[in-house]
Design a protein around this motif. Structure first.
Motif, short mmCIF file in Angstrom:
data_model
loop_
_atom_site.label_atom_id
_atom_site.label_comp_id
_atom_site.label_asym_id
_atom_site.label_seq_id
_atom_site.Cartn_x
_atom_site.Cartn_y
_atom_site.Cartn_z
N MET A 50 0.09 -3.83 -12.14
CA MET A 50 0.03 -2.45 -12.63
C MET A 50 -0.78 -2.38 -13.91
O MET A 50 -1.59 -1.47 -14.11
CB MET A 50 1.45 -1.91 -12.85
N GLN A 51 -0.56 -3.35 -14.81
CA GLN A 51 -1.32 -3.35 -16.06
C GLN A 51 -2.82 -3.50 -15.80
O GLN A 51 -3.62 -2.79 -16.40
CB GLN A 51 -0.85 -4.49 -16.96
N VAL A 52 -3.18 -4.39 -14.91
CA VAL A 52 -4.59 -4.57 -14.57
C VAL A 52 -5.15 -3.26 -14.00
O VAL A 52 -6.24 -2.83 -14.37
CB VAL A 52 -4.78 -5.75 -13.58
N ALA A 53 -4.39 -2.62 -13.13
CA ALA A 53 -4.83 -1.34 -12.56
C ALA A 53 -4.99 -0.29 -13.66
O ALA A 53 -5.95 0.48 -13.68
CB ALA A 53 -3.85 -0.86 -11.49
N PHE A 54 -4.04 -0.24 -14.59
CA PHE A 54 -4.10 0.74 -15.68
C PHE A 54 -5.32 0.50 -16.55
O PHE A 54 -6.07 1.42 -16.87
CB PHE A 54 -2.82 0.66 -16.53
N TYR A 55 -5.55 -0.75 -16.92
CA TYR A 55 -6.65 -1.07 -17.81
C TYR A 55 -8.01 -0.93 -17.16
O TYR A 55 -9.02 -0.78 -17.84
CB TYR A 55 -6.48 -2.47 -18.39
N THR A 56 -8.06 -0.96 -15.82
CA THR A 56 -9.32 -0.76 -15.12
C THR A 56 -9.49 0.68 -14.63
O THR A 56 -10.48 0.99 -13.98
CB THR A 56 -9.45 -1.73 -13.92
N GLY A 57 -8.52 1.54 -14.91
CA GLY A 57 -8.62 2.94 -14.53
C GLY A 57 -8.32 3.24 -13.08
O GLY A 57 -8.68 4.29 -12.57
N ASN A 58 -7.64 2.34 -12.39
CA ASN A 58 -7.30 2.52 -10.98
C ASN A 58 -5.95 3.25 -10.87
O ASN A 58 -4.90 2.63 -10.88
CB ASN A 58 -7.24 1.16 -10.28
N LYS A 59 -5.99 4.57 -10.77
CA LYS A 59 -4.76 5.37 -10.77
C LYS A 59 -3.89 5.11 -9.53
O LYS A 59 -2.68 5.12 -9.62
CB LYS A 59 -5.09 6.85 -10.88
N GLU A 60 -4.54 4.88 -8.39
CA GLU A 60 -3.77 4.57 -7.18
C GLU A 60 -3.01 3.25 -7.35
O GLU A 60 -1.87 3.12 -6.94
CB GLU A 60 -4.67 4.50 -5.94
N GLY A 61 -3.66 2.27 -7.96
CA GLY A 61 -3.02 0.99 -8.23
C GLY A 61 -1.85 1.14 -9.19
O GLY A 61 -0.80 0.51 -9.01
N VAL A 62 -2.01 1.98 -10.22
CA VAL A 62 -0.91 2.23 -11.15
C VAL A 62 0.28 2.79 -10.40
O VAL A 62 1.41 2.32 -10.55
CB VAL A 62 -1.35 3.19 -12.29
N ALA A 63 0.03 3.80 -9.56
CA ALA A 63 1.12 4.42 -8.79
C ALA A 63 1.80 3.41 -7.88
O ALA A 63 3.03 3.31 -7.85
CB ALA A 63 0.57 5.59 -7.97
N LEU A 64 1.01 2.65 -7.15
CA LEU A 64 1.56 1.71 -6.19
C LEU A 64 2.33 0.58 -6.88
O LEU A 64 3.49 0.30 -6.54
CB LEU A 64 0.43 1.13 -5.33
N PHE A 65 1.72 -0.04 -7.87
CA PHE A 65 2.36 -1.20 -8.50
C PHE A 65 3.54 -0.82 -9.38
O PHE A 65 4.50 -1.57 -9.49
CB PHE A 65 1.33 -2.05 -9.25
N TYR A 66 3.48 0.35 -10.03
CA TYR A 66 4.64 0.81 -10.81
C TYR A 66 5.84 1.02 -9.88
O TYR A 66 6.97 0.66 -10.21
CB TYR A 66 4.34 2.11 -11.54
N SER A 67 5.57 1.62 -8.71
CA SER A 67 6.69 1.87 -7.79
C SER A 67 7.26 0.56 -7.24
O SER A 67 8.48 0.42 -7.13
CB SER A 67 6.25 2.81 -6.66
N PHE A 68 6.39 -0.41 -6.94
CA PHE A 68 6.90 -1.72 -6.51
C PHE A 68 7.66 -2.42 -7.64
O PHE A 68 8.67 -3.07 -7.40
CB PHE A 68 5.76 -2.62 -6.01
N PHE A 69 7.16 -2.30 -8.85
CA PHE A 69 7.82 -2.91 -10.00
C PHE A 69 9.23 -2.34 -10.17
O PHE A 69 10.21 -3.08 -10.24
CB PHE A 69 6.99 -2.68 -11.26
N SER A 70 9.34 -1.03 -10.19
CA SER A 70 10.67 -0.42 -10.40
C SER A 70 11.58 -0.66 -9.21
O SER A 70 12.78 -0.93 -9.39
CB SER A 70 10.53 1.07 -10.68
N GLY A 71 11.05 -0.60 -8.00
CA GLY A 71 11.87 -0.83 -6.81
C GLY A 71 12.42 -2.24 -6.74
O GLY A 71 13.58 -2.47 -6.42
N THR A 72 11.57 -3.22 -7.09
CA THR A 72 12.00 -4.61 -7.07
C THR A 72 12.99 -4.88 -8.21
O THR A 72 13.95 -5.63 -8.04
CB THR A 72 10.80 -5.56 -7.17
N LEU A 73 12.79 -4.23 -9.34
CA LEU A 73 13.71 -4.39 -10.46
C LEU A 73 15.10 -3.86 -10.10
O LEU A 73 16.11 -4.54 -10.32
CB LEU A 73 13.18 -3.67 -11.70
N ILE A 74 15.17 -2.67 -9.51
CA ILE A 74 16.47 -2.11 -9.15
C ILE A 74 17.10 -2.93 -8.04
O ILE A 74 18.31 -3.15 -8.04
CB ILE A 74 16.38 -0.61 -8.77
#
Length: 191
Positions: A50-74
């Motif tokens: 997600m950080q790599v996506a954020f820093y490269t401006g990939n908004k779809e990647g931010v959405a996808l990886f943030y959701s996987f991050f939070s889902g896996t955390l919960i």
């Protein structure tokens, strides 16, 4: 040091710290064989992506990886709660059902604030939904923290991070502070 080099340094430092967190979690899993640590390790892989996506401006990647991050955390938090079922808690996994209404109410609240940034951006709804999952994970850790003190601090940090993530559309509403908002997550993202 100019602003561009400082931002690049902060990006690299942020990914380095997240990778270190991943390493500690995975090493602890290998030593103690606590299944939840494996899921939290996977969550941090998604966080780094997600950080790599954020820093490269990939908004779809931010959405996808943030959701996987939070889902896996919960999921890891619930696995931990299940593994240590002797811990009595008022947190019930069934409460996950309240997340969609909370998400909708938050969106309505932001719309009524009249912020210039709304839910029409590809990543905003997913990031906000992830923030709600972070909050929920934090409350699970707090409940576990009543019996296991080590989980108390993790719960507080996860709730603070969830609040930070929930403020994503608010932060984006103030583009003149973009450099500050880019720096702040790197100091708060280490959960």
């Amino acid at each position: 040091m100019n602003e561009g080099y400082l931002a690049l340094f902060v990006y690299a430092l942020s990914i380095f710290i997240a990778t270190g967190t991943l390493g500690v979690l995975f090493h602890t899993y290998l030593v103690h064989k606590i299944k939840a640590l494996l899921f939290w390790s996977a969550a941090w892989v998604f966080f780094i992506l997600m950080q790599v996506a954020f820093y490269t401006g990939n908004k779809e990647g931010v959405a996808l990886f943030y959701s996987f991050f939070s889902g896996t955390l919960i999921y890891g938090a619930l696995v931990y709660l299940k593994e240590y079922g002797d811990i009595k808690t008022s947190i019930r996994p069934e409460l996950i059902g309240i997340i969609p209404p909370i998400f909708a109410l938050y969106g309505i609240f932001l719309a009524h604030l009249g912020l210039s940034y709304d839910f029409s951006s590809i990543e905003v709804p997913f990031v906000v939904l992830s923030g709600i999952f972070f909050l929920f994970s934090g409350f699970v850790f707090l409940a576990i923290g009543k019996k296991k003190k080590s989980s108390l601090h993790l719960g507080i940090l996860t709730i603070a991070f969830g609040i930070f993530v929930l403020l994503y559309p608010v932060r984006l509403s103030f583009p003149h502070l973009s450099f500050v908002w880019t720096l702040v997550p790197t100091t708060c993202e280490v959960v």
